[in-house]
Write a protein that holds these residues in place. Structure first.
Motif, PDB file in Angstrom:
ATOM      1  N   GLU A 149      32.112  30.265  49.975  1.00  0.00           N
ATOM      2  CA  GLU A 149      32.071  29.278  51.057  1.00  0.00           C
ATOM      3  C   GLU A 149      30.932  28.282  50.842  1.00  0.00           C
ATOM      4  N   ARG A 150      29.778  28.771  50.438  1.00  0.00           N
ATOM      5  CA  ARG A 150      28.623  27.887  50.200  1.00  0.00           C
ATOM      6  C   ARG A 150      28.915  26.920  49.049  1.00  0.00           C
ATOM      7  N   VAL A 151      29.549  27.421  47.994  1.00  0.00           N
ATOM      8  CA  VAL A 151      29.900  26.549  46.873  1.00  0.00           C
ATOM      9  C   VAL A 151      30.883  25.481  47.332  1.00  0.00           C
ATOM     10  N   ALA A 152      31.904  25.892  48.088  1.00  0.00           N
ATOM     11  CA  ALA A 152      32.939  24.956  48.525  1.00  0.00           C
ATOM     12  C   ALA A 152      32.418  23.924  49.516  1.00  0.00           C
ATOM     13  N   GLU A 153      31.475  24.331  50.391  1.00  0.00           N
ATOM     14  CA  GLU A 153      31.007  23.417  51.445  1.00  0.00           C
ATOM     15  C   GLU A 153      29.758  22.633  51.066  1.00  0.00           C
ATOM     16  N   HIS A 154      29.006  23.109  50.095  1.00  0.00           N
ATOM     17  CA  HIS A 154      27.751  22.443  49.769  1.00  0.00           C
ATOM     18  C   HIS A 154      27.758  21.845  48.364  1.00  0.00           C
ATOM     19  N   ALA A 155      27.973  22.671  47.353  1.00  0.00           N
ATOM     20  CA  ALA A 155      27.809  22.219  45.969  1.00  0.00           C
ATOM     21  C   ALA A 155      28.948  21.322  45.497  1.00  0.00           C
ATOM     22  N   VAL A 156      30.187  21.714  45.764  1.00  0.00           N
ATOM     23  CA  VAL A 156      31.325  20.930  45.272  1.00  0.00           C
ATOM     24  C   VAL A 156      31.365  19.531  45.900  1.00  0.00           C
ATOM     25  N   PRO A 157      31.160  19.372  47.218  1.00  0.00           N
ATOM     26  CA  PRO A 157      31.145  18.005  47.751  1.00  0.00           C
ATOM     27  C   PRO A 157      30.053  17.128  47.124  1.00  0.00           C
ATOM     28  N   ARG A 158      28.899  17.723  46.849  1.00  0.00           N
ATOM     29  CA  ARG A 158      27.823  16.949  46.210  1.00  0.00           C
ATOM     30  C   ARG A 158      28.218  16.529  44.797  1.00  0.00           C
ATOM     31  N   LEU A 159      28.872  17.423  44.071  1.00  0.00           N
ATOM     32  CA  LEU A 159      29.310  17.075  42.719  1.00  0.00           C
ATOM     33  C   LEU A 159      30.412  16.019  42.764  1.00  0.00           C
ATOM     34  N   ARG A 160      31.344  16.160  43.710  1.00  0.00           N
ATOM     35  CA  ARG A 160      32.391  15.140  43.848  1.00  0.00           C
ATOM     36  C   ARG A 160      31.785  13.777  44.129  1.00  0.00           C
ATOM     37  N   LEU A 163      30.136  12.448  40.932  1.00  0.00           N
ATOM     38  CA  LEU A 163      31.118  12.013  39.939  1.00  0.00           C
ATOM     39  C   LEU A 163      32.006  10.879  40.447  1.00  0.00           C
ATOM     40  N   GLU A 164      31.925  10.613  41.738  1.00  0.00           N
ATOM     41  CA  GLU A 164      32.731   9.570  42.381  1.00  0.00           C
ATOM     42  C   GLU A 164      34.227   9.837  42.211  1.00  0.00           C
ATOM     43  N   VAL A 165      34.629  11.078  42.547  1.00  0.00           N
ATOM     44  CA  VAL A 165      36.040  11.446  42.522  1.00  0.00           C
ATOM     45  C   VAL A 165      36.429  11.984  43.897  1.00  0.00           C
ATOM     46  N   ASP A 166      37.704  11.822  44.236  1.00  0.00           N
ATOM     47  CA  ASP A 166      38.190  12.273  45.540  1.00  0.00           C
ATOM     48  C   ASP A 166      38.477  13.769  45.562  1.00  0.00           C
ATOM     49  N   THR A 167      39.054  14.273  44.481  1.00  0.00           N
ATOM     50  CA  THR A 167      39.378  15.694  44.411  1.00  0.00           C
ATOM     51  C   THR A 167      38.761  16.294  43.159  1.00  0.00           C
ATOM     52  N   LEU A 168      38.421  17.562  43.271  1.00  0.00           N
ATOM     53  CA  LEU A 168      37.841  18.282  42.140  1.00  0.00           C
ATOM     54  C   LEU A 168      38.361  19.717  42.183  1.00  0.00           C
ATOM     55  N   PRO A 169      39.411  20.007  41.417  1.00  0.00           N
ATOM     56  CA  PRO A 169      39.911  21.385  41.377  1.00  0.00           C
ATOM     57  C   PRO A 169      38.837  22.315  40.800  1.00  0.00           C
ATOM     58  N   VAL A 170      38.649  23.456  41.455  1.00  0.00           N
ATOM     59  CA  VAL A 170      37.605  24.395  41.056  1.00  0.00           C
ATOM     60  C   VAL A 170      38.232  25.745  40.748  1.00  0.00           C
ATOM     61  N   ARG A 171      37.867  26.293  39.607  1.00  0.00           N
ATOM     62  CA  ARG A 171      38.239  27.667  39.275  1.00  0.00           C
ATOM     63  C   ARG A 171      36.944  28.465  39.303  1.00  0.00           C
ATOM     64  N   LEU A 172      36.819  29.340  40.299  1.00  0.00           N
ATOM     65  CA  LEU A 172      35.585  30.081  40.537  1.00  0.00           C
ATOM     66  C   LEU A 172      35.788  31.548  40.199  1.00  0.00           C
ATOM     67  N   GLU A 173      34.878  32.072  39.397  1.00  0.00           N
ATOM     68  CA  GLU A 173      34.891  33.493  39.052  1.00  0.00           C
ATOM     69  C   GLU A 173      33.558  34.072  39.498  1.00  0.00           C
ATOM     70  N   ILE A 174      33.614  35.093  40.337  1.00  0.00           N
ATOM     71  CA  ILE A 174      32.391  35.732  40.825  1.00  0.00           C
ATOM     72  C   ILE A 174      32.301  37.111  40.200  1.00  0.00           C
ATOM     73  N   ARG A 175      31.195  37.345  39.515  1.00  0.00           N
ATOM     74  CA  ARG A 175      30.949  38.638  38.877  1.00  0.00           C
ATOM     75  C   ARG A 175      29.813  39.329  39.609  1.00  0.00           C
ATOM     76  N   LEU A 176      29.968  40.619  39.833  1.00  0.00           N
ATOM     77  CA  LEU A 176      28.932  41.396  40.503  1.00  0.00           C
ATOM     78  C   LEU A 176      28.127  42.169  39.470  1.00  0.00           C
TER      79      LEU A 176
END
Length: 185
Positions: A149-160, A163-176
């Motif tokens: 949730e933090r990546v989707a709401e904070h980091a990805v919008p900042r990167l978008r 980069l000046e793009v409207d959409t940015l498909p993300v493939r996220l892998e979380i390892r414990l």
């Protein structure tokens, strides 16, 4: 279609079938169900040792097969997307940005989140439609949903926005990690 994965599955299936057939042949011959070989006859004619060159050829073939197997195992490891150079032509000139350079601050930002041990990010695709691959390693007691949730709401919008793009498909892998607790920096 993922051609390397299809080739990999095909080769594994063929190798498996050959090994199953060889095992079945050996068992059927051993228990006398298949009368191809005479159990009392020697496997090779005579009792003289083979010429020395036969041993060297066998060693060379074994080394070559071993190296091919190691290469195949190395190919099974994680494949990162190829980095690309993005070119943006402006009124005053052209700007060239490597996608790895653009992804590094993003990974550092995600790595600063609570409970995240490491983060690796790769951008691939053209400048107008990039795709993001993100691998995040977290502590065992960190909630993966909170990190996502933090990546989707904070980091990805900042990167978008960067980069000046409207959409940015993300493939996220979380390892414990097996370890838990505070990490030292």
């Amino acid at each position: 279609m993922n051609r390397p994965a299809a080739l990999n599955r095909t080769l594994l299936a063929l190798i498996g079938l050959v090994l199953l057939a060889a095992g079945g042949f050996a068992l059927a011959t051993h228990f006398g169900r298949l009368r191809v070989l005479d159990p009392s006859a020697p496997l090779v004619p005579g009792d003289a040792p083979p010429p020395t060159w036969v041993f060297w050829v066998a060693i060379a073939v074994a080394v070559l097969l071993g190296l091919l197997c190691l290469r195949w195992l190395a190919a099974q490891a994680f494949r990162r997307p190829k980095t690309v150079a993005w070119r943006s032509d402006g009124t005053t000139g052209a700007t060239v940005l490597d996608s790895a350079t653009a992804a590094a601050p993003f990974a550092a930002d995600v790595e600063s989140y609570e409970g995240v041990r490491t983060a690796s990010a790769w951008l691939s695709g053209p400048r107008e439609a990039p795709e993001l691959l993100l691998i995040v390693t977290t502590d065992r007691d960190t909630h993966a949903a909170a990190v996502r949730e933090r990546v989707a709401e904070h980091a990805v919008p900042r990167l978008r926005q960067a980069l000046e793009v409207d959409t940015l498909p993300v493939r996220l892998e979380i390892r414990l990690t097996a370890k838990s607790g505070v990490r030292a920096r």
